[in-house]
Design a protein around this motif. Structure first.
Motif, mmCIF file in Angstrom:
data_model
loop_
_atom_site.group_PDB
_atom_site.id
_atom_site.type_symbol
_atom_site.label_atom_id
_atom_site.label_comp_id
_atom_site.label_asym_id
_atom_site.label_seq_id
_atom_site.Cartn_x
_atom_site.Cartn_y
_atom_site.Cartn_z
ATOM 1 N N ARG A 85 -3.189 3.635 -4.469
ATOM 2 C CA ARG A 85 -2.139 3.184 -4.907
ATOM 3 C C ARG A 85 -1.778 1.905 -4.556
ATOM 4 O O ARG A 85 -0.587 2.280 -3.238
ATOM 5 N N TRP A 104 0.051 -0.929 -0.418
ATOM 6 C CA TRP A 104 0.045 -0.112 0.113
ATOM 7 C C TRP A 104 0.864 1.054 -0.001
ATOM 8 O O TRP A 104 2.129 1.218 0.886
ATOM 9 N N LEU A 105 1.359 2.204 -1.016
ATOM 10 C CA LEU A 105 1.849 3.145 -0.922
ATOM 11 C C LEU A 105 1.658 4.628 -0.589
ATOM 12 O O LEU A 105 2.010 4.919 0.250
ATOM 13 N N GLU A 106 -0.071 4.770 -1.588
ATOM 14 C CA GLU A 106 -0.575 6.110 -1.074
ATOM 15 C C GLU A 106 -2.626 5.800 -0.888
ATOM 16 O O GLU A 106 -2.599 4.899 -2.006
ATOM 17 N N SER A 107 -3.214 6.362 -0.183
ATOM 18 C CA SER A 107 -4.382 6.768 -0.729
ATOM 19 C C SER A 107 -4.980 7.975 -0.257
ATOM 20 O O SER A 107 -4.350 8.784 0.747
ATOM 21 N N ARG A 108 -5.927 7.895 -0.486
ATOM 22 C CA ARG A 108 -6.960 9.670 -0.320
ATOM 23 C C ARG A 108 -7.983 8.242 -0.090
ATOM 24 O O ARG A 108 -8.516 7.987 -1.263
#
Length: 172
Positions: free
Chosen positions: A49, A32-36
């Motif tokens: 992402r 898990w790299l990034e999220s909103r």
């Protein structure tokens, strides 16, 4: 070799939703790299992402799509590599604040498009004015300006919109 995968989700808000998604990503050796993510009107939505080995993409995608039967709507797209930092142009930030009215987002986004400025991130909400209690629209925008973009022209067009709609638009 790792690939980037981007997925969006939308479903009725409930405890454990993020954990369910994270479990599926981890179970398929994804990172898990990034999220909103946010909750709006009882719905929980997000964009995530992840990095995943190319050999695991199909299995991860199928596992995420299986959440449709649990009431989540999932859309998956392959990620593309980011351009080199110098190729992106300069970043600008906008803060918009004023009495709520239809058309604020449309007019500001139109001015950005006319200069080929790409919105990278935007958040907006309605708050109450301190003294009157009137509805105030507030937005924060991060955008990418192309090389050669005329900052003064951008400010002029946003000043005209601010005057027309009686809102404050601060560009930095």
């Amino acid at each position: 070799m790792n690939s980037s995968l981007v997925f969006t989700f939308l479903g009725q808000d409930r405890p454990g939703l993020v954990e369910r998604l994270a479990d599926i990503v981890a179970d398929h050796q994804g990172n898990w790299l990034e999220s909103r993510m946010t909750q709006l009107a009882g719905q929980f939505a997000g964009i995530v992402r992840v990095a995943v080995n190319e050999t695991d993409i199909d299995e991860l995608s199928n596992a995420l799509c299986s959440l449709n039967i649990e009431g989540l709507t999932i859309h998956i797209q392959p990620g593309v590599s980011d351009p080199a930092p110098g190729a992106r142009g300069k970043q600008c930030k906008l803060h918009i604040l004023g009495n709520d009215r239809p058309g604020i987002v449309r007019e500001v986004s139109r001015a950005l498009k006319q200069q080929q400025i790409n919105v990278i991130e935007m958040s907006s909400n309605i708050t109450s004015a301190a003294m009157s209690g009137d509805a105030l629209f507030e937005a924060h925008v991060s955008a990418q300006m192309p090389a050669g973009c005329d900052f003064d022209e951008l400010e002029d067009s946003l000043d005209a919109i601010a005057e027309q709609l009686d809102v404050d638009i601060v560009v930095s």
